[in-house]
Design a protein around this motif. Structure first.
Motif, PDB file in Angstrom:
ATOM      1  N   ARG A   1       0.861  -1.193   0.000  1.00 38.43           N
ATOM      2  CA  ARG A   1       0.000   0.000   0.000  1.00 38.43           C
ATOM      3  C   ARG A   1       0.895   1.239   0.000  1.00 38.43           C
ATOM      4  N   PRO A   2       0.414   2.319  -0.577  1.00 44.31           N
ATOM      5  CA  PRO A   2       1.157   3.573  -0.461  1.00 44.31           C
ATOM      6  C   PRO A   2       1.219   4.003   1.008  1.00 44.31           C
ATOM      7  N   LEU A   3       2.384   4.361   1.469  1.00 42.89           N
ATOM      8  CA  LEU A   3       2.540   4.785   2.866  1.00 42.89           C
ATOM      9  C   LEU A   3       1.651   5.980   3.178  1.00 42.89           C
ATOM     10  N   LYS A   4       1.464   6.866   2.207  1.00 43.97           N
ATOM     11  CA  LYS A   4       0.655   8.064   2.433  1.00 43.97           C
ATOM     12  C   LYS A   4      -0.814   7.732   2.716  1.00 43.97           C
ATOM     13  N   ASP A   5      -1.271   6.526   2.350  1.00 49.71           N
ATOM     14  CA  ASP A   5      -2.658   6.129   2.581  1.00 49.71           C
ATOM     15  C   ASP A   5      -2.894   5.549   3.973  1.00 49.71           C
TER      16      ASP A   5
ATOM     17  N   LEU B   1      12.601   7.183   6.161  1.00 49.94           N
ATOM     18  CA  LEU B   1      13.465   6.643   5.112  1.00 49.94           C
ATOM     19  C   LEU B   1      12.902   6.927   3.712  1.00 49.94           C
ATOM     20  N   ARG B   2      11.773   7.605   3.674  1.00 50.36           N
ATOM     21  CA  ARG B   2      11.119   8.000   2.414  1.00 50.36           C
ATOM     22  C   ARG B   2      10.725   6.808   1.539  1.00 50.36           C
ATOM     23  N   VAL B   3      10.179   5.786   2.193  1.00 55.16           N
ATOM     24  CA  VAL B   3       9.658   4.631   1.486  1.00 55.16           C
ATOM     25  C   VAL B   3       8.263   4.971   0.989  1.00 55.16           C
ATOM     26  N   TYR B   4       7.961   4.616  -0.242  1.00 52.30           N
ATOM     27  CA  TYR B   4       6.675   4.975  -0.833  1.00 52.30           C
ATOM     28  C   TYR B   4       5.600   3.901  -0.655  1.00 52.30           C
ATOM     29  N   TYR B   5       5.991   2.633  -0.729  1.00 51.78           N
ATOM     30  CA  TYR B   5       5.038   1.532  -0.581  1.00 51.78           C
ATOM     31  C   TYR B   5       5.494   0.636   0.544  1.00 51.78           C
ATOM     32  N   VAL B   6       4.528   0.179   1.360  1.00 48.04           N
ATOM     33  CA  VAL B   6       4.853  -0.661   2.517  1.00 48.04           C
ATOM     34  C   VAL B   6       3.963  -1.899   2.541  1.00 48.04           C
ATOM     35  N   PRO B   7       4.482  -3.011   3.080  1.00 48.42           N
ATOM     36  CA  PRO B   7       3.648  -4.204   3.230  1.00 48.42           C
ATOM     37  C   PRO B   7       2.668  -4.011   4.382  1.00 48.42           C
ATOM     38  N   CYS B   8       1.419  -4.302   4.112  1.00 46.50           N
ATOM     39  CA  CYS B   8       0.352  -4.169   5.117  1.00 46.50           C
ATOM     40  C   CYS B   8      -0.490  -5.430   5.134  1.00 46.50           C
TER      41      CYS B   8
ATOM     42  N   ASP C   1      -1.179  -1.650  14.222  1.00 42.08           N
ATOM     43  CA  ASP C   1       0.065  -2.105  14.824  1.00 42.08           C
ATOM     44  C   ASP C   1       1.220  -1.754  13.902  1.00 42.08           C
ATOM     45  N   GLY C   2       2.272  -1.168  14.467  1.00 40.28           N
ATOM     46  CA  GLY C   2       3.458  -0.848  13.685  1.00 40.28           C
ATOM     47  C   GLY C   2       3.743   0.634  13.573  1.00 40.28           C
ATOM     48  N   HIS C   3       3.356   1.408  14.582  1.00 38.99           N
ATOM     49  CA  HIS C   3       3.561   2.861  14.517  1.00 38.99           C
ATOM     50  C   HIS C   3       5.046   3.240  14.452  1.00 38.99           C
ATOM     51  N   HIS C   4       5.900   2.535  15.172  1.00 41.75           N
ATOM     52  CA  HIS C   4       7.333   2.835  15.104  1.00 41.75           C
ATOM     53  C   HIS C   4       7.884   2.460  13.728  1.00 41.75           C
ATOM     54  N   ARG C   5       7.469   1.303  13.197  1.00 44.88           N
ATOM     55  CA  ARG C   5       7.898   0.918  11.846  1.00 44.88           C
ATOM     56  C   ARG C   5       7.387   1.914  10.814  1.00 44.88           C
ATOM     57  N   TYR C   6       6.148   2.357  10.969  1.00 41.85           N
ATOM     58  CA  TYR C   6       5.572   3.344  10.054  1.00 41.85           C
ATOM     59  C   TYR C   6       6.438   4.606  10.028  1.00 41.85           C
ATOM     60  N   ASN C   7       6.778   5.126  11.196  1.00 36.44           N
ATOM     61  CA  ASN C   7       7.573   6.354  11.268  1.00 36.44           C
ATOM     62  C   ASN C   7       8.987   6.141  10.731  1.00 36.44           C
ATOM     63  N   ALA C   8       9.575   4.990  10.990  1.00 35.51           N
ATOM     64  CA  ALA C   8      10.900   4.693  10.446  1.00 35.51           C
ATOM     65  C   ALA C   8      10.845   4.650   8.920  1.00 35.51           C
ATOM     66  N   LEU C   9       9.849   3.988   8.376  1.00 36.34           N
ATOM     67  CA  LEU C   9       9.701   3.904   6.919  1.00 36.34           C
ATOM     68  C   LEU C   9       9.432   5.280   6.318  1.00 36.34           C
TER      69      LEU C   9
ATOM     70  N   ARG D   1       8.201  -7.525   9.261  1.00 36.05           N
ATOM     71  CA  ARG D   1       6.811  -7.650   9.737  1.00 36.05           C
ATOM     72  C   ARG D   1       5.977  -6.566   9.079  1.00 36.05           C
ATOM     73  N   PRO D   2       4.881  -6.938   8.442  1.00 36.77           N
ATOM     74  CA  PRO D   2       4.043  -5.919   7.786  1.00 36.77           C
ATOM     75  C   PRO D   2       3.333  -5.048   8.815  1.00 36.77           C
ATOM     76  N   LEU D   3       2.927  -3.863   8.385  1.00 33.66           N
ATOM     77  CA  LEU D   3       2.077  -3.010   9.208  1.00 33.66           C
ATOM     78  C   LEU D   3       0.691  -3.630   9.234  1.00 33.66           C
ATOM     79  N   ILE D   4      -0.001  -3.517  10.335  1.00 35.77           N
ATOM     80  CA  ILE D   4      -1.368  -4.030  10.445  1.00 35.77           C
ATOM     81  C   ILE D   4      -2.306  -2.828  10.358  1.00 35.77           C
ATOM     82  N   ILE D   5      -3.164  -2.837   9.341  1.00 37.15           N
ATOM     83  CA  ILE D   5      -4.103  -1.728   9.139  1.00 37.15           C
ATOM     84  C   ILE D   5      -5.524  -2.274   9.038  1.00 37.15           C
TER      85      ILE D   5
END
Length: 68
Positions: free
Chosen positions: A6-10, A61-68, A50-58, A37-41
């Motif tokens: 998913r796009p991180l911005k979403d 790091l200017r990551v555009y898409y993340v596993p959710c 679940d994954g607020h620290h991972r979200y902020n780290a990503l 570990r994927p973000l749980i949305i």
């Protein structure tokens, strides 16, 4: 569980995080070159459950898409 990119911005975070922990996660992501570990949305509203620290780290790091 279904894992999709998913796009991180979403993704909608709602919790505060500890900056030092985010820094440690950023270093681990740089070293591993992978998200282990994927973000749980929530499916409909994409609220981060679940994954607020991972979200902020990503985000830092200017990551555009993340596993959710």
């Amino acid at each position: 569980m279904e894992v999709v990119l998913r796009p991180l911005k979403d993704v909608r975070p709602h919790e505060q995080v500890m900056a030092d922990h985010v820094g440690h996660i950023m270093q681990a992501l740089r070293t591993d070159q992978a998200v282990k570990r994927p973000l749980i949305i929530a499916r409909g509203c994409r609220t981060l459950l679940d994954g607020h620290h991972r979200y902020n780290a990503l985000r830092n790091l200017r990551v555009y898409y993340v596993p959710c």
